[in-house]
Design a protein around this motif. Structure first.
Motif, PDB file in Angstrom:
ATOM      1  N   LEU A 457       0.856  -1.255   0.060  1.00 47.96           N
ATOM      2  CA  LEU A 457       0.228  -0.100  -0.134  1.00 47.96           C
ATOM      3  C   LEU A 457       0.905   1.343  -0.045  1.00 47.96           C
ATOM      4  CD1 LEU A 457      -2.679  -1.211   2.499  1.00 47.96           C
ATOM      5  CD2 LEU A 457      -3.025  -1.006   0.106  1.00 47.96           C
ATOM      6  N   ARG A 462       0.152  -0.126  -5.029  1.00 46.24           N
ATOM      7  CA  ARG A 462       0.083  -1.288  -5.509  1.00 46.24           C
ATOM      8  C   ARG A 462      -0.795  -2.304  -4.471  1.00 46.24           C
ATOM      9  NH1 ARG A 462       5.406  -3.147  -7.812  1.00 46.24           N
ATOM     10  NH2 ARG A 462       6.086  -2.713  -5.605  1.00 46.24           N
ATOM     11  N   ARG A 464      -3.887  -2.291  -3.741  1.00 50.06           N
ATOM     12  CA  ARG A 464      -4.892  -1.661  -2.938  1.00 50.06           C
ATOM     13  C   ARG A 464      -6.240  -2.407  -3.353  1.00 50.06           C
ATOM     14  NH1 ARG A 464      -4.373   4.889  -2.508  1.00 50.06           N
ATOM     15  NH2 ARG A 464      -2.297   4.880  -1.266  1.00 50.06           N
ATOM     16  N   GLU A 465      -6.520  -2.722  -4.603  1.00 54.04           N
ATOM     17  CA  GLU A 465      -7.539  -3.606  -5.207  1.00 54.04           C
ATOM     18  C   GLU A 465      -7.536  -4.848  -4.373  1.00 54.04           C
ATOM     19  OE1 GLU A 465      -4.998  -2.414  -6.817  1.00 54.04           O
ATOM     20  OE2 GLU A 465      -6.075  -0.829  -8.235  1.00 54.04           O
ATOM     21  N   LEU A 466      -6.662  -5.559  -3.873  1.00 49.45           N
ATOM     22  CA  LEU A 466      -6.587  -6.791  -3.418  1.00 49.45           C
ATOM     23  C   LEU A 466      -6.873  -6.676  -1.839  1.00 49.45           C
ATOM     24  CD1 LEU A 466      -6.431  -9.866  -3.411  1.00 49.45           C
ATOM     25  CD2 LEU A 466      -3.846  -9.546  -3.077  1.00 49.45           C
ATOM     26  N   GLU A 468      -8.654  -4.075  -0.659  1.00 52.24           N
ATOM     27  CA  GLU A 468     -10.151  -3.535  -0.715  1.00 52.24           C
ATOM     28  C   GLU A 468     -11.025  -4.809  -0.728  1.00 52.24           C
ATOM     29  OE1 GLU A 468     -10.740  -0.781  -3.564  1.00 52.24           O
ATOM     30  OE2 GLU A 468      -9.066   0.858  -2.541  1.00 52.24           O
ATOM     31  N   ALA A 469     -10.682  -6.005  -1.578  1.00 54.54           N
ATOM     32  CA  ALA A 469     -11.346  -6.888  -1.814  1.00 54.54           C
ATOM     33  C   ALA A 469     -11.604  -7.773  -0.845  1.00 54.54           C
ATOM     34  CB  ALA A 469     -10.811  -7.573  -3.143  1.00 54.54           C
ATOM     35  N   SER A 472     -13.767  -6.129   1.914  1.00 54.25           N
ATOM     36  CA  SER A 472     -15.102  -6.288   1.157  1.00 54.25           C
ATOM     37  C   SER A 472     -15.842  -7.842   1.572  1.00 54.25           C
ATOM     38  CB  SER A 472     -15.334  -5.932  -0.079  1.00 54.25           C
ATOM     39  OG  SER A 472     -16.621  -6.013  -0.751  1.00 54.25           O
ATOM     40  N   TYR A 494      -4.592   4.783   5.051  1.00 51.52           N
ATOM     41  CA  TYR A 494      -5.639   4.275   4.099  1.00 51.52           C
ATOM     42  C   TYR A 494      -6.465   3.177   4.641  1.00 51.52           C
ATOM     43  CZ  TYR A 494      -6.670   1.607   0.110  1.00 51.52           C
ATOM     44  OH  TYR A 494      -7.521   0.932  -1.171  1.00 51.52           O
ATOM     45  N   LEU A 498     -10.903   2.235   4.965  1.00 53.39           N
ATOM     46  CA  LEU A 498     -11.666   1.195   4.650  1.00 53.39           C
ATOM     47  C   LEU A 498     -12.739   0.767   5.780  1.00 53.39           C
ATOM     48  CD1 LEU A 498      -9.038  -1.081   2.956  1.00 53.39           C
ATOM     49  CD2 LEU A 498     -10.423   0.474   1.875  1.00 53.39           C
TER      50      LEU A 498
END
Length: 546
Positions: A457, A462, A464-466, A468-469, A472, A494, A498
């Protein structure tokens, strides 16, 4: 008289009978000459000229001589047959003593001598000796899945294929259950030639083995070494030394992924020597109770309040100093000491944490090896009873690799622990093989994001998508999340965006020993008196280990 004496006695009796039979035959020949010289002319004369009949005594003696000659001739033929049979039996016994019954290869007893004889022949021709150690990959799994009959078929088939792939003047030895040693001539300074031959052997051995009902996949790992006539220290090298070197190289091939070959290098012996010393020191350290728990803070990232600690293993070695678990944990797992080591550490940690504030939890990592033990849950519950630690404050962390190995056993253990109020966290999520179905069916209480994802992060965002997934997913499954590797305010900010979660990492301080941890808790007013602890524990449901 024992069996050896009995055999010796029977052999002596047979020899005595042979000598007696030989004496009788010689005597019969002498008597035949003597009696025949008198009786035969008389018999012929009586037959032709009607003369006097031969003397009855001489006639009987002649007939007896003829009988003795027939007896001697038969005994001579029996002796010849017995010698042939005995020679064949000795040859068969020698073959059985030198050959492996299943594969027909030389065995461990006769192999080194054959390799040494080949080495000496090659030395006279100025050639090197190449020695390979070949081990079947995952052969135990083949036996477990298909049975030992199919396993034997695989071994014999691989043995024939290796023999076919070797030059004519070669040696192949079965030295263990699924291990072979091959030795053949290698031209000096021609490593490419050897590499090509070994690659062909791997391809040949790795072809599927066909059985009546199925096709079995079998691969091999190979270690390579050679006798080098240009090296002074290799002039007197023994076959055992070459086999040992090839064996070391073979294990390096397995570490690199199996189904491949690896050349021996001198530094490998130093590494092996260090590994053996490390194993011996770990065994002594477990016996001497040198492993100690360290504690890493777990913090609510929204409020900044201390929520608990994760217990981390450290080795306080008199020889090496403070040793990281990355070094000793894998070795302890391989030498089957991890359960004893972990149980001792957990006992210490439970006693250390028993008087922490009731709001603080203790997280403990569990090795995949421990979760293969169907009695693990009972052992852990017994530790809680002995130390008086409330089960509701304990969190067990299980890695994804545990689920991949034996999900049914893990499910049984997790259920037993959950029934006693212990919480279960899925550690290092995203690095293993867990599936959504396992997350839904196994009663986890928390997910932990691996530090490798969190650390990314801070580098151009780089990963971040993982992250966040994963967060979630945790929300959709109603699983709280803990993020490891929080090392900077940038990462913390960051993660705070979330939502609610715990964080741990060097931003909150490095792992500390029990003395430093208690000092921190005392400064925060989070240590309870023994009386308060006793009253609080009485209010919790009792743990059943039955």
């Amino acid at each position: 008289m024992d069996s050896a004496d009995g055999l010796k006695g029977r052999g002596l009796d047979a020899a005595e009978r042979d000598v007696i039979a030989l004496g009788i035959a010689i005597a019969a020949i002498i008597l035949f000459i003597g009696t025949g010289g008198s009786a035969l002319p008389q018999a012929v004369g009586a037959l032709l000229n009607g003369g006097k009949a031969p003397d009855l005594f001489l006639t009987n003696a002649l007939l007896l001589n003829i009988a003795l000659l027939i007896f001697g001739w038969r005994r001579y033929n029996d002796l010849r047959r017995e010698i042939r049979e005995r020679f064949a039996a000795e040859q068969q016994a020698r073959e059985l003593a030198e050959r492996d019954a299943l594969t027909g290869c030389l065995n461990r007893r006769s192999g080194p001598a054959a390799i040494e004889a080949l080495r000496q022949r090659l030395a006279t021709r100025g050639q090197e000796l190449v020695v390979l150690m070949i081990d079947l990959d995952n052969f135990k799994q083949i036996n477990d899945v298909h049975g030992h009959k199919v396993g034997d078929l695989v071994l014999s088939t691989i043995g024939r294929r290796l023999e076919t792939a070797l030059p004519a003047d070669s040696v192949i030895v079965r030295v263990g259950g699924d291990e072979f040693v091959c030795a053949f001539a290698g031209p000096q300074n021609s490593l490419e030639h050897i590499d090509n031959r070994v690659a062909a052997m791997i391809a040949q051995a790795s072809r599927p083995v066909l059985t009546d009902n199925t096709s079995v996949e079998a691969t091999v790992s190979i270690g390579i070494t050679r006798s080098d006539a240009d090296r002074a220290d290799d002039n007197d090298v023994t076959p055992e030394t070459l086999i040992h070197r090839a064996d070391i190289a073979m294990y390096h091939a397995k570490k690199q992924g199996r189904n491949r070959a690896h050349w021996f290098a001198a530094e490998m012996e130093d590494e092996l020597r260090y590994r053996n010393e490390l194993e011996a020191n770990i065994r002594a350290a477990v016996a001497n109770d040198e492993f100690v728990p360290f504690y890493e803070q777990q913090v609510d990232i929204g409020t900044g309040e201390l929520a608990g600690f994760e217990m981390l293993a450290r080795w306080d070695s008199p020889r090496y100093g403070m040793v990281s678990p990355d070094i000793f944990i894998p070795v302890a797992e391989e030498i089957d000491l991890i359960s004893e080591l972990s149980e001792k550490l957990m006992r210490k940690a439970l006693l250390d944490a028993v008087d922490w504030d009731a709001s603080l939890t203790l997280s403990v990592n569990v090795s995949p090896v421990q979760l293969r033990d169907p009695w693990f849950a009972q052992k852990l519950l017994q530790l809680l009873v002995e130390t008086g630690f409330p089960p509701a404050r304990l969190e067990i962390e299980i890695t994804e690799s545990c689920l991949h190995e034996n999900v049914s056993t893990v499910r049984s253990i997790v259920t037993s622990l959950k029934n006693q109020g212990i919480r279960i966290a899925l550690d290092d999520f995203g690095t293993g093989y867990s599936s959504l179905s396992q997350l839904r069916t196994l009663p986890f209480d928390r997910m932990k994001i691996d530090r490798s994802f969190v650390s990314e992060l801070a580098t151009d965002g780089r990963g971040r998508e993982l992250v966040e997934a994963i967060v979630s997913l945790g929300k959709s499954l109603a699983l709280p999340v803990t993020a490891e590797g929080v090392v900077s305010n940038e990462i913390l900010s960051y993660l705070q965006s979330l939502g609610e979660m715990k964080g741990q990492g060097f931003l909150y301080g490095e792992p500390a020993d029990v003395k430093a941890t208690r000092a921190l808790l005392a400064s925060l007013g989070l240590l309870r008196s023994s009386q308060d602890e006793e009253l609080a524990f009485e209010e919790l449901p009792r743990v059943s280990v039955g």
